[in-house]
Design a protein around this motif. Structure first.
Motif, PDB file in Angstrom:
ATOM      1  N   THR A  49     -32.198 -92.064 -20.437  1.00 31.48           N
ATOM      2  CA  THR A  49     -32.598 -91.843 -21.820  1.00 31.48           C
ATOM      3  C   THR A  49     -33.717 -92.812 -22.157  1.00 31.48           C
ATOM      4  O   THR A  49     -33.619 -94.003 -21.867  1.00 31.48           O
ATOM      5  CB  THR A  49     -31.411 -92.027 -22.779  1.00 31.48           C
ATOM      6  OG1 THR A  49     -30.411 -91.053 -22.450  1.00 31.48           O
ATOM      7  CG2 THR A  49     -31.820 -91.845 -24.228  1.00 31.48           C
ATOM      8  N   GLU A  51     -36.278 -94.407 -25.097  1.00 33.55           N
ATOM      9  CA  GLU A  51     -36.445 -94.617 -26.533  1.00 33.55           C
ATOM     10  C   GLU A  51     -37.920 -94.438 -26.868  1.00 33.55           C
ATOM     11  O   GLU A  51     -38.744 -95.285 -26.558  1.00 33.55           O
ATOM     12  CB  GLU A  51     -35.966 -96.008 -26.937  1.00 33.55           C
ATOM     13  CG  GLU A  51     -35.988 -96.203 -28.443  1.00 33.55           C
ATOM     14  CD  GLU A  51     -35.470 -97.554 -28.875  1.00 33.55           C
ATOM     15  OE1 GLU A  51     -34.375 -97.591 -29.456  1.00 33.55           O
ATOM     16  OE2 GLU A  51     -36.181 -98.557 -28.622  1.00 33.55           O
ATOM     17  N   PRO A  54     -38.405 -96.855 -31.816  1.00 32.66           N
ATOM     18  CA  PRO A  54     -37.221 -97.640 -32.199  1.00 32.66           C
ATOM     19  C   PRO A  54     -36.768 -97.308 -33.616  1.00 32.66           C
ATOM     20  O   PRO A  54     -37.521 -96.769 -34.424  1.00 32.66           O
ATOM     21  CB  PRO A  54     -37.708 -99.085 -32.095  1.00 32.66           C
ATOM     22  CG  PRO A  54     -39.181 -99.011 -32.256  1.00 32.66           C
ATOM     23  CD  PRO A  54     -39.614 -97.670 -31.717  1.00 32.66           C
ATOM     24  N   SER A  55     -35.528 -97.664 -33.916  1.00 36.23           N
ATOM     25  CA  SER A  55     -35.020 -97.474 -35.280  1.00 36.23           C
ATOM     26  C   SER A  55     -35.702 -98.471 -36.210  1.00 36.23           C
ATOM     27  O   SER A  55     -36.234 -99.492 -35.763  1.00 36.23           O
ATOM     28  CB  SER A  55     -33.509 -97.674 -35.309  1.00 36.23           C
ATOM     29  OG  SER A  55     -33.194 -99.003 -34.973  1.00 36.23           O
ATOM     30  N   GLU A  57     -35.940 -99.728 -40.759  1.00 32.98           N
ATOM     31  CA  GLU A  57     -35.543 -99.560 -42.155  1.00 32.98           C
ATOM     32  C   GLU A  57     -36.771 -99.152 -42.957  1.00 32.98           C
ATOM     33  O   GLU A  57     -37.816 -99.794 -42.854  1.00 32.98           O
ATOM     34  CB  GLU A  57     -34.987-100.872 -42.722  1.00 32.98           C
ATOM     35  CG  GLU A  57     -33.734-101.371 -42.045  1.00 32.98           C
ATOM     36  CD  GLU A  57     -32.538-100.463 -42.250  1.00 32.98           C
ATOM     37  OE1 GLU A  57     -32.435 -99.831 -43.326  1.00 32.98           O
ATOM     38  OE2 GLU A  57     -31.708-100.373 -41.324  1.00 32.98           O
ATOM     39  N   HIS A  80     -32.050 -95.820 -43.396  1.00 31.92           N
ATOM     40  CA  HIS A  80     -32.193 -96.399 -42.063  1.00 31.92           C
ATOM     41  C   HIS A  80     -32.622 -95.241 -41.163  1.00 31.92           C
ATOM     42  O   HIS A  80     -31.968 -94.203 -41.122  1.00 31.92           O
ATOM     43  CB  HIS A  80     -30.858 -96.980 -41.585  1.00 31.92           C
ATOM     44  CG  HIS A  80     -30.878 -97.379 -40.150  1.00 31.92           C
ATOM     45  ND1 HIS A  80     -31.477 -98.545 -39.720  1.00 31.92           N
ATOM     46  CD2 HIS A  80     -30.402 -96.768 -39.043  1.00 31.92           C
ATOM     47  CE1 HIS A  80     -31.360 -98.626 -38.407  1.00 31.92           C
ATOM     48  NE2 HIS A  80     -30.710 -97.567 -37.971  1.00 31.92           N
ATOM     49  N   ILE A  81     -33.720 -95.402 -40.475  1.00 26.41           N
ATOM     50  CA  ILE A  81     -34.245 -94.346 -39.605  1.00 26.41           C
ATOM     51  C   ILE A  81     -33.756 -94.613 -38.185  1.00 26.41           C
ATOM     52  O   ILE A  81     -34.000 -95.694 -37.635  1.00 26.41           O
ATOM     53  CB  ILE A  81     -35.798 -94.297 -39.633  1.00 26.41           C
ATOM     54  CG1 ILE A  81     -36.311 -94.239 -41.079  1.00 26.41           C
ATOM     55  CG2 ILE A  81     -36.314 -93.154 -38.787  1.00 26.41           C
ATOM     56  CD1 ILE A  81     -35.890 -93.024 -41.857  1.00 26.41           C
ATOM     57  N   ARG A  82     -33.047 -93.657 -37.628  1.00 23.17           N
ATOM     58  CA  ARG A  82     -32.517 -93.810 -36.270  1.00 23.17           C
ATOM     59  C   ARG A  82     -33.636 -93.768 -35.243  1.00 23.17           C
ATOM     60  O   ARG A  82     -34.686 -93.177 -35.476  1.00 23.17           O
ATOM     61  CB  ARG A  82     -31.528 -92.685 -35.952  1.00 23.17           C
ATOM     62  CG  ARG A  82     -30.286 -92.736 -36.779  1.00 23.17           C
ATOM     63  CD  ARG A  82     -29.279 -91.709 -36.375  1.00 23.17           C
ATOM     64  NE  ARG A  82     -29.918 -90.471 -35.906  1.00 23.17           N
ATOM     65  CZ  ARG A  82     -29.288 -89.343 -35.719  1.00 23.17           C
ATOM     66  NH1 ARG A  82     -28.027 -89.239 -35.968  1.00 23.17           N
ATOM     67  NH2 ARG A  82     -29.939 -88.281 -35.291  1.00 23.17           N
ATOM     68  N   ALA A  83     -33.364 -94.359 -34.099  1.00 24.18           N
ATOM     69  CA  ALA A  83     -34.318 -94.323 -32.991  1.00 24.18           C
ATOM     70  C   ALA A  83     -34.493 -92.887 -32.519  1.00 24.18           C
ATOM     71  O   ALA A  83     -33.570 -92.071 -32.606  1.00 24.18           O
ATOM     72  CB  ALA A  83     -33.822 -95.188 -31.845  1.00 24.18           C
ATOM     73  N   MET A  84     -35.685 -92.558 -32.034  1.00 25.19           N
ATOM     74  CA  MET A  84     -35.926 -91.256 -31.438  1.00 25.19           C
ATOM     75  C   MET A  84     -35.840 -91.428 -29.928  1.00 25.19           C
ATOM     76  O   MET A  84     -36.590 -92.209 -29.345  1.00 25.19           O
ATOM     77  CB  MET A  84     -37.310 -90.717 -31.820  1.00 25.19           C
ATOM     78  CG  MET A  84     -37.572 -89.335 -31.227  1.00 25.19           C
ATOM     79  SD  MET A  84     -39.252 -88.725 -31.522  1.00 25.19           S
ATOM     80  CE  MET A  84     -39.170 -88.398 -33.269  1.00 25.19           C
ATOM     81  N   THR A  85     -34.904 -90.721 -29.328  1.00 23.56           N
ATOM     82  CA  THR A  85     -34.707 -90.830 -27.880  1.00 23.56           C
ATOM     83  C   THR A  85     -34.932 -89.477 -27.220  1.00 23.56           C
ATOM     84  O   THR A  85     -34.920 -88.434 -27.883  1.00 23.56           O
ATOM     85  CB  THR A  85     -33.291 -91.324 -27.544  1.00 23.56           C
ATOM     86  OG1 THR A  85     -32.339 -90.395 -28.071  1.00 23.56           O
ATOM     87  CG2 THR A  85     -33.028 -92.711 -28.112  1.00 23.56           C
TER      88      THR A  85
END
Length: 160
Positions: A49, A51, A54-55, A57, A80-85
């Motif tokens: 996986t 990344e 990255p996540s 704020e 909060h913006i999650r990481a895009m993987t």
């Protein structure tokens, strides 16, 4: 060798298939898996996986639809913006295969970001995205050809 079929909601027109205890997201993934195994090509299935982003704020207000206690609201929030993987289907030595029959709307963006990630992190791999069984067969032939070329070059260096 029982195959189990289940509808796949995440991928358009895909059927989840189970084979040897492994769950595949589509018939095309299963086909590719079987072909790679049949030809003794070493690979890993959905083990890597990456990344892509990255996540973080988001510090300003963002007016958007959100869920709270299973109710939907529209209003300001500081999410909060999650990481895009991204997890490719098959990873081998010097190559990655992403089987993609009917990509969803978000996939082209992720694919571009993945290519950028590979370049930025100096991953020297060939990418393949077959969309049907014929293309899977072609991709595997290219991988075999390239592997034989590398072996031939290595043999030539040992002889000198």
């Amino acid at each position: 060798m029982k195959l189990k079929k289940v509808a796949n909601k995440k991928v358009r027109n895909a059927t989840i298939m189970s084979y040897h205890g492994i769950s595949f997201k589509s018939k095309l993934e299963l086909y590719c898996y079987k072909k790679l195994k049949e030809l003794n090509i070493i690979f890993e299935y959905e083990q890597h996986t990456f990344e892509l982003m990255p996540s973080f704020e988001f510090k300003n207000d963002s007016y958007e639809l959100f869920k709270k206690n299973s109710a939907r609201y529209f209003g300001p929030q500081r999410p909060h913006i999650r990481a895009m993987t991204y997890t490719p289907d098959f990873v081998g030595l010097g190559w990655i295969i992403e089987t993609k029959g009917n990509p969803n709307d978000a996939f082209p963006i992720k694919w571009k970001l993945f290519k950028k990630y590979l370049m930025d992190h100096k991953h020297n791999v060939d990418l393949y995205m077959p969309r049907n069984q014929k293309q899977v067969d072609e991709v595997i032939q290219v991988i075999i050809f390239k592997r034989k070329e590398v072996e031939r070059l290595l043999q030539g260096k040992k002889g000198k």
